[in-house]
Scaffold this active site. Sequence first.
Site, PDB file in Angstrom:
ATOM      1  N   CYS A  52     -23.340  -6.726 -18.688  1.00  0.00           N
ATOM      2  CA  CYS A  52     -21.939  -6.869 -17.921  1.00  0.00           C
ATOM      3  C   CYS A  52     -20.743  -5.940 -18.534  1.00  0.00           C
ATOM      4  O   CYS A  52     -20.817  -5.813 -19.730  1.00  0.00           O
ATOM      5  CB  CYS A  52     -21.316  -8.195 -18.389  1.00  0.00           C
ATOM      6  SG  CYS A  52     -22.219  -9.809 -17.466  1.00  0.00           S
ATOM      7  N   GLY A  79       0.816  -1.132  -0.091  1.00  0.00           N
ATOM      8  CA  GLY A  79      -0.106   0.029  -0.157  1.00  0.00           C
ATOM      9  C   GLY A  79       0.873   1.212  -0.027  1.00  0.00           C
ATOM     10  O   GLY A  79       0.293   2.306  -0.217  1.00  0.00           O
ATOM     11  N   CYS A 131     -19.087 -12.039 -19.831  1.00  0.00           N
ATOM     12  CA  CYS A 131     -20.579 -12.145 -20.256  1.00  0.00           C
ATOM     13  C   CYS A 131     -20.479 -12.959 -21.734  1.00  0.00           C
ATOM     14  O   CYS A 131     -21.331 -13.802 -21.921  1.00  0.00           O
ATOM     15  CB  CYS A 131     -20.710 -10.864 -20.915  1.00  0.00           C
ATOM     16  SG  CYS A 131     -22.565 -10.602 -21.387  1.00  0.00           S
ATOM     17  N   CYS A 144     -27.772  -9.118 -16.083  1.00  0.00           N
ATOM     18  CA  CYS A 144     -27.320  -8.574 -17.216  1.00  0.00           C
ATOM     19  C   CYS A 144     -28.249  -9.127 -18.248  1.00  0.00           C
ATOM     20  O   CYS A 144     -28.687 -10.261 -18.476  1.00  0.00           O
ATOM     21  CB  CYS A 144     -25.917  -9.340 -17.647  1.00  0.00           C
ATOM     22  SG  CYS A 144     -25.532  -9.127 -19.279  1.00  0.00           S
ATOM     23  N   CYS A 154     -26.501 -12.103 -20.562  1.00  0.00           N
ATOM     24  CA  CYS A 154     -26.191 -13.509 -19.997  1.00  0.00           C
ATOM     25  C   CYS A 154     -27.034 -13.837 -18.620  1.00  0.00           C
ATOM     26  O   CYS A 154     -26.857 -14.678 -18.275  1.00  0.00           O
ATOM     27  CB  CYS A 154     -24.738 -13.343 -20.019  1.00  0.00           C
ATOM     28  SG  CYS A 154     -24.210 -12.816 -18.261  1.00  0.00           S
TER      29      CYS A 154
HETATM   30 ZN   LIG Z   1     -23.720 -10.560 -19.230  1.00  0.00          ZN
END
Ligand SMILES: [Zn+2]
Lengths: 197, 302
Positions: free
Chosen positions: B265, B31, B271, B240, B243
């Site tokens: 997506c 970090g 996707c 989505c 999909c």
């Molecule tokens: Zn998708």
Amino acid sequence: MALAAGFADPVFQSQATFRAVAAAMAEPGHAVALAAGLVPPAGLLATTAAVLLTLVDFETTVWLDDRLARTPEVADWLRFHTGCRITRDTDAADFAVIAEAGEMPPFSHFPQGTAEYPDRSATLVVEVEAMTAAAGQLLTGPGIEGAARFAAIPLPDGFWHAWQENHAAFPLGIDLVFCSPDAVAGLPRSTRPIREG
Amino acid sequence: MSAGAYNFAYLDEQTKRMIRRAILKAIAIPGYQVPFASREMPMPYGWGTGGVQVTAAIIGPDDVLKVIDQGSDDTTNAVSIRGFFVKTSGVATTTRTDAATVIQTRHRIPETPLAAGQILVYQVPIPEPLRFLEPRETETRTMHALEEYGLMHVKLYEDIARHGHIATTYAYPVKVAGRYVMDPSPTPKFDNPKMHRSPALQLFGAGREKRIYAIPPHTDVVSLDFEDHPFSVQEFDAPCALCGAEGVFLDEVIVDDAGGRMFVCSDSDHCEERRAAGHEGTLAGAPAWSGAAAAAATEDAS
Ligand SMILES: [Zn+2]
């Protein structure tokens, strides 16, 4: 006497060596196989030589331990292939190469970084005969899923106590790369040794 | 060395060594932003020169590279960076998350969980999470040194006072391994939980700001929040449209001249793989959708 050669194929050998060291630092205590693919100067393991060729150059200062300092081939080879500065002053080291792990100076003798720039610290490259994850000190911290064991031979008495102190100063401290004849393992300052009952 | 016009992966060996040293420090101090001597790259800042330098310093002939921008492999930025590495290193490329060894990304973490041994390289425009609170580098450095992160909490709390919730949705600050507050780059906060204890190594490169930072595998990455206002990720009302995936980050896409819209997506490879496996959304028969279009549609959001 002629100097030992460096990498035959510097671009790809240093890339492969870097990835092994990065994997080792990203997964502390896990020995990552490293086929160095070079003939090192007398006194240095091939893995150590590969790590140094990969990380060291004219922008870095390298401290050699007493045994390596008594072997002029090592300093000559390093200067010739990397252009690095060699020092006997632990305070000045970006990298410290330690061939006698049992005799290494206290971590606190090397640059620890500053609160604003903890990266201005030394990396110790320590040669060992063997490493194992089957036994040894229990470790935890970033890069370790839960906890992992690690042992290296030889290590000086009190090594893990000293490492605990190094870790306690986080984000300051030194990082350590172990080199065995066929592998590297990382011990970044973020790694904490676990005390067992 | 080949007789080509480029060094392998463009950078000279001296530059790679300098970047590699910075990467090792970054891994050792999770970090913390390690300064490095960023080089001019044959692409403008804003095109991911920091990520490109990190990738160039680590990549080798055995790697398989995936490049995504806003979740898509097909945007101009992703295509151009992928082409750059094909030309300069000859490395194999893929769009499949699970086939890649190195993934360079802008704005998203793939939906497919990353695996041990993979490296995710983020392109970062502004690495300093405190920059918008304190413009002076000397001051932010001191704040990190002293772990003085109160201002960041004040900023988030002002969000709550004004909006009733924390309004920050991108570049949402995280604390890494209990020490450094870090900017996860302009990824949506939806992706923050994927950083937490990921088995992959995550590297961040900021070219213009000359900083490299890292999250090692299996490292705690905690999004800053308050007890009465815990961190939460964006939720989407519907799956989505293509999909049917739920629990993924969706982009709003305009599908026709009449202003019709759908949510799909953001991760175009995810996707496509789901559709190839037979998953269907409500608009599965819709005209071919490209991730580039989705990215263009969301450009303003970043
Ligand atoms: Zn998708």
